[in-house]
Enzyme design. Sequence first.
Site, PDB file in Angstrom:
ATOM      1  N   ASP A 183       0.849  -1.188   0.000  1.00 57.16           N
ATOM      2  CA  ASP A 183       0.000   0.000   0.000  1.00 57.16           C
ATOM      3  C   ASP A 183       0.885   1.238   0.000  1.00 57.16           C
ATOM      4  O   ASP A 183       1.642   1.473   0.942  1.00 57.16           O
ATOM      5  CB  ASP A 183      -0.904  -0.009   1.235  1.00 57.16           C
ATOM      6  CG  ASP A 183      -2.004   1.043   1.159  1.00 57.16           C
ATOM      7  OD1 ASP A 183      -1.933   1.917   0.274  1.00 57.16           O
ATOM      8  OD2 ASP A 183      -2.932   0.987   1.987  1.00 57.16           O
ATOM      9  N   HIS A 185      -0.480   4.433  -0.456  1.00 54.75           N
ATOM     10  CA  HIS A 185      -1.260   5.525   0.148  1.00 54.75           C
ATOM     11  C   HIS A 185      -1.092   6.862  -0.579  1.00 54.75           C
ATOM     12  O   HIS A 185      -1.350   7.919   0.003  1.00 54.75           O
ATOM     13  CB  HIS A 185      -0.866   5.710   1.621  1.00 54.75           C
ATOM     14  CG  HIS A 185      -1.894   5.218   2.585  1.00 54.75           C
ATOM     15  ND1 HIS A 185      -2.535   6.036   3.472  1.00 54.75           N
ATOM     16  CD2 HIS A 185      -2.382   3.984   2.809  1.00 54.75           C
ATOM     17  CE1 HIS A 185      -3.373   5.349   4.216  1.00 54.75           C
ATOM     18  NE2 HIS A 185      -3.305   4.087   3.822  1.00 54.75           N
ATOM     19  N   GLU A 209      -1.034  -0.850  -4.190  1.00 52.89           N
ATOM     20  CA  GLU A 209      -2.276  -0.116  -3.954  1.00 52.89           C
ATOM     21  C   GLU A 209      -2.017   1.389  -3.856  1.00 52.89           C
ATOM     22  O   GLU A 209      -1.067   1.833  -3.215  1.00 52.89           O
ATOM     23  CB  GLU A 209      -2.882  -0.633  -2.646  1.00 52.89           C
ATOM     24  CG  GLU A 209      -4.160   0.049  -2.203  1.00 52.89           C
ATOM     25  CD  GLU A 209      -4.720  -0.613  -0.957  1.00 52.89           C
ATOM     26  OE1 GLU A 209      -5.413   0.075  -0.186  1.00 52.89           O
ATOM     27  OE2 GLU A 209      -4.456  -1.820  -0.747  1.00 52.89           O
ATOM     28  N   GLU A 235     -10.143   2.695  -2.842  1.00 57.05           N
ATOM     29  CA  GLU A 235     -10.735   2.918  -1.525  1.00 57.05           C
ATOM     30  C   GLU A 235     -11.276   4.327  -1.378  1.00 57.05           C
ATOM     31  O   GLU A 235     -12.140   4.586  -0.548  1.00 57.05           O
ATOM     32  CB  GLU A 235      -9.728   2.628  -0.426  1.00 57.05           C
ATOM     33  CG  GLU A 235      -8.589   3.623  -0.323  1.00 57.05           C
ATOM     34  CD  GLU A 235      -7.555   3.205   0.711  1.00 57.05           C
ATOM     35  OE1 GLU A 235      -7.560   3.780   1.807  1.00 57.05           O
ATOM     36  OE2 GLU A 235      -6.755   2.294   0.419  1.00 57.05           O
ATOM     37  N   ASP A 257     -14.822   0.152  -1.347  1.00 62.00           N
ATOM     38  CA  ASP A 257     -15.076  -0.143   0.061  1.00 62.00           C
ATOM     39  C   ASP A 257     -16.581  -0.241   0.264  1.00 62.00           C
ATOM     40  O   ASP A 257     -17.325   0.679  -0.094  1.00 62.00           O
ATOM     41  CB  ASP A 257     -14.480   0.973   0.929  1.00 62.00           C
ATOM     42  CG  ASP A 257     -14.499   0.639   2.409  1.00 62.00           C
ATOM     43  OD1 ASP A 257     -15.593   0.329   2.930  1.00 62.00           O
ATOM     44  OD2 ASP A 257     -13.437   0.707   3.055  1.00 62.00           O
ATOM     45  N   HIS A 284     -11.838  -3.109  -0.303  1.00 61.06           N
ATOM     46  CA  HIS A 284     -11.122  -2.472   0.799  1.00 61.06           C
ATOM     47  C   HIS A 284     -11.952  -2.643   2.072  1.00 61.06           C
ATOM     48  O   HIS A 284     -13.156  -2.441   2.066  1.00 61.06           O
ATOM     49  CB  HIS A 284     -10.967  -0.985   0.462  1.00 61.06           C
ATOM     50  CG  HIS A 284     -10.280  -0.161   1.492  1.00 61.06           C
ATOM     51  ND1 HIS A 284     -10.972   0.668   2.360  1.00 61.06           N
ATOM     52  CD2 HIS A 284      -8.976   0.002   1.794  1.00 61.06           C
ATOM     53  CE1 HIS A 284     -10.118   1.297   3.138  1.00 61.06           C
ATOM     54  NE2 HIS A 284      -8.893   0.917   2.823  1.00 61.06           N
TER      55      HIS A 284
END
Length: 381
Positions: A183, A185, A209, A235, A257, A284
């Site tokens: 991830d 971010h 991700e 997400e 999500d 997610h």
Amino acid sequence: MKITRIETFLVPPRWLFCRIETDEGVVGWGEPVVEGRAEVVRAAVDVLAEYLIGQDPLRIQDHWQVLSKGGFYRGGPILSSAVAGIDQALWDIAGKTYGAPVHALLGGPVRDRVRVYAWVGGDEPARLAEEVTAQVEAGFTAVKMNAAGRTSPLATPAETAAVVERVTAVREVLGPGRDVAIDMHGRFGPAGARRVLHAIEPLHPLFVEEPLLPEQGHLLPALVGATSVPIATGERLYGRADFLPALTAGIAVAQPDLSHAGGISEVHRIGALAETFGAQLAPHCPLGPIALAASLQIAFATPNFLIQEQSRGIHYNKEADLLSYVVDTEPFRFEGGHARRTGQPGLGITVDESAVRAADRAGHAWRNPVWRQDDGAFAEW
């Protein structure tokens, strides 16, 4: 059957639950939340409840249309998350009314078990190999880790090397037969992301991700074309219209999500859209038991499902965990890194209502941290 009452519960560590009651005694549960803005979503649910009281709960698709589109101003994480939790609860009511799990109402199961992964952090790498070893010993065949903590606007050679070092340590524990997802971010920026993706290609991550922030979606085609690493995102995308450009850009994995992207109804449609682009679905879900239960129902009914995130042992869960608010933990017993399908009606879980009401009396005010660069400027968390 009519909806008679809608309640919300602010429960630690950072969740919001929704309870919808009917005049026939059937109750449904959902999880409408934006992490760090739970109180705001709670207010949105209260506003949407004005329309729903007195309505037939089984008109799920019609309610989704009205709740999502009935206001002149639409969209955004707060509204779509409020709709998502309500939608989950309505599907829970439908399943309990018809005596069937939600995945049966979505067309029936396409698999008997769902692969899940475990979180191992990654911000602080000192114990990373030890944490991965523990998850392998627990039977998991895949883990996910953060690529890095706070990162410079253009990743330095040391920051890029640190990512490679951490992923290498994880790969050595996992071997070639297990998977690591990474991830980012959106912390690295477009140029830094390209460098990191090139450097970790030989380590064959399952996916990377959010290499870019969601507002940088126009840069996704070039990034996808510059690497063989499967790119995942979603997400912070809240509906089909948000996912279409990402899918057109060639992402390999869509990550809606269930508590943000319009609930079961919309994520089911996002899965079908992703399938037309050859993309896999990996919902997610670093959230609570209701969100995970809804995600699993989608996973059992979606042909292009890949793997499911879940929050047992995740670093956010300090005051309560995934199993704190359910009566029966069996639906969340993972064997060999998989959750098995059950025939329990609705979302397939029994919420411990007394525990939820007690937790709500304490509540929470969780906020994500705000990071700064060394010069004092804002840094992506």
